[in-house]
Design an enzyme around this catalytic site. Structure first.
Site, short mmCIF file in Angstrom:
data_model
loop_
_atom_site.label_atom_id
_atom_site.label_comp_id
_atom_site.label_asym_id
_atom_site.label_seq_id
_atom_site.Cartn_x
_atom_site.Cartn_y
_atom_site.Cartn_z
N ARG A 64 9.78 -1.98 -7.42
CA ARG A 64 9.40 -3.38 -7.18
C ARG A 64 9.81 -3.83 -5.78
NH1 ARG A 64 12.72 -7.10 -8.98
NH2 ARG A 64 13.06 -6.14 -11.01
N TYR A 117 -9.52 -20.91 1.69
CA TYR A 117 -10.02 -20.11 0.56
C TYR A 117 -9.78 -20.88 -0.75
CZ TYR A 117 -10.29 -16.19 -2.68
OH TYR A 117 -10.62 -15.36 -3.72
N ASP A 189 -4.18 -17.43 7.88
CA ASP A 189 -4.91 -16.44 7.09
C ASP A 189 -5.95 -15.80 8.01
OD1 ASP A 189 -6.75 -15.11 5.43
OD2 ASP A 189 -6.45 -16.49 3.76
N LYS A 214 -10.18 -7.24 1.27
CA LYS A 214 -11.45 -7.44 1.98
C LYS A 214 -11.62 -6.39 3.08
CE LYS A 214 -11.59 -10.99 -0.76
NZ LYS A 214 -11.14 -12.31 -0.34
C1 LIG Z 1 -10.23 -13.13 -0.84
C2 LIG Z 1 -9.44 -14.00 0.03
C3 LIG Z 1 -8.14 -14.38 -0.32
C4 LIG Z 1 -7.50 -13.95 -1.64
O1 LIG Z 1 -7.31 -12.57 -1.66
P1 LIG Z 1 -7.19 -11.74 -3.06
O2 LIG Z 1 -6.88 -10.37 -2.56
O3 LIG Z 1 -8.51 -11.86 -3.75
O4 LIG Z 1 -6.10 -12.36 -3.84
C5 LIG Z 1 -7.44 -15.19 0.55
N1 LIG Z 1 -7.97 -15.61 1.71
C6 LIG Z 1 -9.22 -15.28 2.08
C7 LIG Z 1 -9.76 -15.78 3.36
C8 LIG Z 1 -10.00 -14.46 1.25
O5 LIG Z 1 -11.24 -14.15 1.62
#
Ligand SMILES: *Cc1c(COP(=O)(O)O)cnc(C)c1O
Length: 406
Positions: A64, A117, A189, A214
């Site tokens: 963990r 998001y 982000d 992504k």
């Molecule tokens: C998909 C996404 C998230 C969340 O990510 P997960 O891996 O699905 O939890 C956060 N910020 C952006 C810009 C995203 O496209």
């Protein structure tokens, strides 16, 4: 720690995508990083064990907290973002919520934008207020208003650029400057841009956050998240995550690592393809508007040009005929998964109402400037010409399927 040959600024990001972070972990001459599935790590020497437990010596104790495969993944992203430290998570949302809950306490104030998001917005609208954290969500395009809110004082300025799904771009240097004056931490982000196109830490941000699910992984087969920044801050998030428990799985770390080997190639192709497609869509009669920061018609094109090396692989466009047109158009695409994902090697398309902004009501989407006829199109690595041919046939068949008002 052994001397790393491939670690830093002396080689380009492309070369770092392939080599960075791996050398130390290659077992018995293996050329690929092992997937270490062990939950715990044993020590015959109790004093050594104790030293590792206290963080005075390098090593792993319990899955963990840390794991060798996961550590290579963190190293690679760290070196791509040019950061001092990195910590990974089971998902992007885990990264985002851990960052926020590590640094915020009751009575604190967050300034952010309305276009974060969908899951992130949910934290701002529902969860932080439960802990008496005051959240101000500003209109994303109104930099003066954001600056004014920062000026009133805040502990965290939370940004995302380019945004989902209308690809707005924030002037990071300007907003970071405002946050500095108030002593606020700045989180960005960077999922849409990737470290190939943009490095928020170089523009003054304190923490850069990714959904690795992504573009970093790029193959839509593993979830993950990661945060990079100065050791002092990342360590705090790591210590919170150790207890909070949203650890990245070693198998997912391996898949993400393998995906990242081609990160620079994919992003190069996706940048180029998205720009070509955006330009092509601008001239199609069934398309009302195209949202892509690489287009001179985009309201934030100059800012994007200043702070990004490429404009990214995601674009949006709105169809004449609204949601009815979207419903008729999307199933006509042959080379696009209709799914709630982006950044993968295959093209992915969908309406925001079913993916990133499923949590919002139609009124909320309208208020965010998301037209009902909007399609988000995440360009894969297919040949650009094939994607344009595909879009053309699906768009050209639209007037037969619905009556488009002329
Ligand atoms: C998909 C996404 C998230 C969340 O990510 P997960 O891996 O699905 O939890 C956060 N910020 C952006 C810009 C995203 O496209």
């Amino acid at each position: 720690m052994t001397q790393q040959r491939f670690c830093g600024e002396e080689v380009s990001r492309g070369t770092r995508s392939v080599w960075a972070g791996e050398e130390e972990y290659l077992l018995q001459g293996a050329t690929q990083v092992p997937v270490v599935h062990s939950v715990s790590f044993g020590y015959r020497d109790i004093d050594h064990w104790h030293e590792v437990a206290l963080g005075r010596k390098e090593g792993h104790i319990y899955g963990r907290n840390s794991n060798p495969t996961v550590q290579v993944f963190e190293e690679k992203v760290r070196l791509l973002e040019g950061a001092e430290a990195a910590v990974s998570f089971a998902t992007g949302m885990a990264a985002i919520s851990n960052a926020l809950f590590t640094f915020l306490s009751p009575g604190d104030r967050v300034v952010t934008i309305k276009d974060t998001y969908g899951g992130t917005s949910k934290i701002f609208l529902e969860h932080l207020p439960r802990f008496q954290v005051d959240v101000k969500m500003c209109d994303t395009h109104d930099f003066d208003a954001i600056e004014e809110e920062i000026g009133k004082g805040c502990n965290v300025l939370y940004l995302e650029t380019p945004t989902n799904p209308t690809l707005k771009v924030l002037d990071l240097e300007r907003l970071v400057r405002a946050a500095r004056r108030k002593g606020a931490l700045v989180f960005v982000d960077n999922t849409f841009a990737t470290p190939i196109n943009q490095n928020p830490l170089d523009l003054g941000a304190d923490l850069v956050i990714h959904s690795a699910t992504k573009f970093l992984g790029g193959h839509a087969d593993a979830l993950g998240g990661v945060i990079c920044g100065p050791e002092e801050l990342v360590k705090k998030v790591y210590q919170y995550r150790e207890i909070q428990g949203a650890t990245l799985h070693p198998m997912a770390a391996y898949l993400l690592l393998r995906g990242m080997k081609t990160l620079h190639l994919r992003i190069r192709q996706q940048n180029e393809s998205a720009l070509t497609i955006a330009r092509w869509l601008e001239n199609h009669s069934s398309v009302e508007g195209v949202y892509y920061p690489g287009l001179p018609s985009h309201p934030h094109h100059e800012i994007a040009h200043k702070q990004m090396r490429g404009y990214g692989g995601v674009l949006s466009f709105s169809l004449t005929g609204g949601i009815e047109a979207v419903r008729a158009f999307l199933p006509g695409l042959r080379y696009a998964h209709l799914a709630a994902n982006l950044g993968s090697v295959e093209t992915v398309a969908g309406p925001p109402r079913t993916s990133s902004h499923v949590e919002c009501t139609e009124e909320e989407r309208q208020a965010m400037g998301i037209p009902e006829g909007l399609v988000r199109y995440s360009v894969g690595i297919e040949e650009t010409e094939d994607l344009i041919t595909d879009l053309r046939q699906a768009l050209d068949r639209l007037p037969e399927r619905i009556r488009i008002p002329s």
